[in-house]
Design a protein around this motif. Sequence first.
Motif, PDB file in Angstrom:
ATOM      1  N   ASN A 174       0.828  -1.197   0.000  1.00  0.00           N
ATOM      2  CA  ASN A 174       0.000   0.000   0.000  1.00  0.00           C
ATOM      3  C   ASN A 174       0.866   1.252   0.000  1.00  0.00           C
ATOM      4  N   THR A 175       1.935   1.241   0.779  1.00  0.00           N
ATOM      5  CA  THR A 175       2.851   2.384   0.819  1.00  0.00           C
ATOM      6  C   THR A 175       3.456   2.623  -0.560  1.00  0.00           C
ATOM      7  N   ALA A 176       3.847   1.544  -1.238  1.00  0.00           N
ATOM      8  CA  ALA A 176       4.423   1.675  -2.573  1.00  0.00           C
ATOM      9  C   ALA A 176       3.402   2.229  -3.561  1.00  0.00           C
ATOM     10  N   LEU A 177       2.131   1.814  -3.430  1.00  0.00           N
ATOM     11  CA  LEU A 177       1.085   2.322  -4.310  1.00  0.00           C
ATOM     12  C   LEU A 177       0.890   3.819  -4.118  1.00  0.00           C
ATOM     13  N   VAL A 178       0.850   4.258  -2.870  1.00  0.00           N
ATOM     14  CA  VAL A 178       0.667   5.688  -2.601  1.00  0.00           C
ATOM     15  C   VAL A 178       1.840   6.487  -3.160  1.00  0.00           C
ATOM     16  N   GLU A 179       3.054   5.961  -3.032  1.00  0.00           N
ATOM     17  CA  GLU A 179       4.219   6.651  -3.571  1.00  0.00           C
ATOM     18  C   GLU A 179       4.137   6.734  -5.098  1.00  0.00           C
ATOM     19  N   GLU A 180       3.668   5.664  -5.727  1.00  0.00           N
ATOM     20  CA  GLU A 180       3.486   5.681  -7.183  1.00  0.00           C
ATOM     21  C   GLU A 180       2.481   6.758  -7.589  1.00  0.00           C
ATOM     22  N   LEU A 181       1.399   6.895  -6.832  1.00  0.00           N
ATOM     23  CA  LEU A 181       0.387   7.910  -7.146  1.00  0.00           C
ATOM     24  C   LEU A 181       0.926   9.317  -6.932  1.00  0.00           C
ATOM     25  N   ARG A 182       1.780   9.481  -5.937  1.00  0.00           N
ATOM     26  CA  ARG A 182       2.424  10.795  -5.729  1.00  0.00           C
ATOM     27  C   ARG A 182       3.347  11.121  -6.895  1.00  0.00           C
ATOM     28  N   THR A 183       4.181  10.163  -7.255  1.00  0.00           N
ATOM     29  CA  THR A 183       5.176  10.393  -8.301  1.00  0.00           C
ATOM     30  C   THR A 183       4.525  10.699  -9.638  1.00  0.00           C
ATOM     31  N   SER A 184       3.419  10.011  -9.933  1.00  0.00           N
ATOM     32  CA  SER A 184       2.740  10.213 -11.212  1.00  0.00           C
ATOM     33  C   SER A 184       1.885  11.467 -11.248  1.00  0.00           C
ATOM     34  N   GLY A 185       1.706  12.125 -10.101  1.00  0.00           N
ATOM     35  CA  GLY A 185       0.967  13.382 -10.061  1.00  0.00           C
ATOM     36  C   GLY A 185      -0.509  13.263  -9.769  1.00  0.00           C
ATOM     37  N   TRP A 186      -1.021  12.036  -9.612  1.00  0.00           N
ATOM     38  CA  TRP A 186      -2.437  11.888  -9.299  1.00  0.00           C
ATOM     39  C   TRP A 186      -2.739  12.331  -7.878  1.00  0.00           C
ATOM     40  N   VAL A 187      -1.816  12.092  -6.975  1.00  0.00           N
ATOM     41  CA  VAL A 187      -1.940  12.609  -5.609  1.00  0.00           C
ATOM     42  C   VAL A 187      -1.151  13.903  -5.520  1.00  0.00           C
ATOM     43  N   ARG A 188      -1.831  15.001  -5.196  1.00  0.00           N
ATOM     44  CA  ARG A 188      -1.195  16.314  -5.155  1.00  0.00           C
ATOM     45  C   ARG A 188      -1.126  16.890  -3.753  1.00  0.00           C
ATOM     46  N   THR A 189      -1.943  16.386  -2.837  1.00  0.00           N
ATOM     47  CA  THR A 189      -2.009  16.979  -1.506  1.00  0.00           C
ATOM     48  C   THR A 189      -1.692  15.939  -0.443  1.00  0.00           C
ATOM     49  N   ASP A 190      -1.179  16.409   0.679  1.00  0.00           N
ATOM     50  CA  ASP A 190      -0.866  15.517   1.789  1.00  0.00           C
ATOM     51  C   ASP A 190      -2.137  14.896   2.371  1.00  0.00           C
ATOM     52  N   ARG A 191      -3.253  15.618   2.318  1.00  0.00           N
ATOM     53  CA  ARG A 191      -4.498  15.087   2.879  1.00  0.00           C
ATOM     54  C   ARG A 191      -4.941  13.832   2.137  1.00  0.00           C
ATOM     55  N   VAL A 192      -4.915  13.873   0.811  1.00  0.00           N
ATOM     56  CA  VAL A 192      -5.324  12.707   0.041  1.00  0.00           C
ATOM     57  C   VAL A 192      -4.307  11.585   0.206  1.00  0.00           C
ATOM     58  N   ALA A 193      -3.031  11.920   0.216  1.00  0.00           N
ATOM     59  CA  ALA A 193      -2.017  10.891   0.444  1.00  0.00           C
ATOM     60  C   ALA A 193      -2.223  10.230   1.801  1.00  0.00           C
TER      61      ALA A 193
END
Length: 410
Positions: free
Chosen positions: A21-40
């Motif tokens: 799950n941690t790796a998935l969230v990092e992938e979403l951050r890196t790809s730009g889909w996650v932009r805010t700390d709240r959603v992350a």
Amino acid sequence: MTTTRHSRVGDATSPPHGERNTALVEELRTSGWVRTDRVAGALEAVPRGHFVPPELAAQAYANEVVFTKRDIDGTALSSVSAPWLVAGMLERLAPHEGDRVLEIGSGGWNAALLRHLVGTGGHVTSVDIDPDVVNRAVSALADTSWRDVHVVQGDGRDGYGDDAPYDGIMVTVQASRIERAWLDQLAPGGSLVVPLRVRGMGRLLTFTAENGHWRGGGWEQCGFVRMRGEGSAQDTGATFQVGDGVRLRVHDSPLPEASALTDAALHGRREMWSGVTVGVTERTRPLVDLWLATILDRYGRLLGDTAPSGGDVVPLSGGSSATWTGTTLAYVAMRAVDDSGTRFEYGVAWHGPDTELAEQVTDQLRAWDQQQRGGQGPSLMLYRDQAPSPSTTARVLGRGAPQLVLTWPR
């Protein structure tokens, strides 16, 4: 009629999210889909694997959709949405602490993410028409920190008035129209995030309140399981076979004569090129398709199998924008303009005697290049009832109220 399901109350224990799950969230951050700390933070706290059926656990942390139920013909009926799309929708809705949110289309994961974001002072209602989906969501939410999500069985077209008004509504099934109930149940200033079919093409839109109406924007290409329930039959559009493995899909448009399409397909393929060249990384096809869909009176999507055997009628991978007359079928084509395979030219392929139809589509490709390329995209206004008289350059989408009016900048 709606039926409420309550998660049984137990100790508020969140399941572990683990390294995947941690790796998935990092992938979403890196790809730009996650932009805010709240959603992350929500994605880190609410592991997707807890909401994927055990038999599909191997797919739980892949960044793609997991289909959880299909009809006897293989049509997908429910799913756990792709993480990149879920993250993007959460960023769009941006719920605050204490907000009341309605989710239309359930399953549990997205509702739990919303519940984490609105906090203990907020409230999340999740409605789905399928009792199997409702039961799965209730079971997954039980004995977690998000067990107080109000899960309801009912037709999502009706929203859920008992818990209204809502500061935000998120629709997680493909809609073909905006329902009046959704607008009626939004609080003043509330937002609506919805994957909407625009003449058969799925586009993710965010509607925000503006001076007595709502303004839509975003236009992200997307696909969801189709909304079911009363009225769903009229939303399916019409399909016409053009040749073996090739079909024309038509929504919200005058329909062609089936025999005219098959007759046109017997003519050899001819091509006309526009001189408009684009790079692969520009991702222009969704924009060009949207331009043509909202400019052409007769519009459909020409679709082909992986290896179509429909003779000379060969649409682009993923489908081509198409139009027709009583004798001719024309559709968008592309060809490489260099050896690297990174730049392509837009053009038109057509079958039949009406060369003028191909010229019209080619002219519209050039118009997009000259007037809209690199621009802000179209303006979309949503009116609960009747829209003001639209300008001559505007297109009213769909039929009846609520009414959508789209205008491209000039």
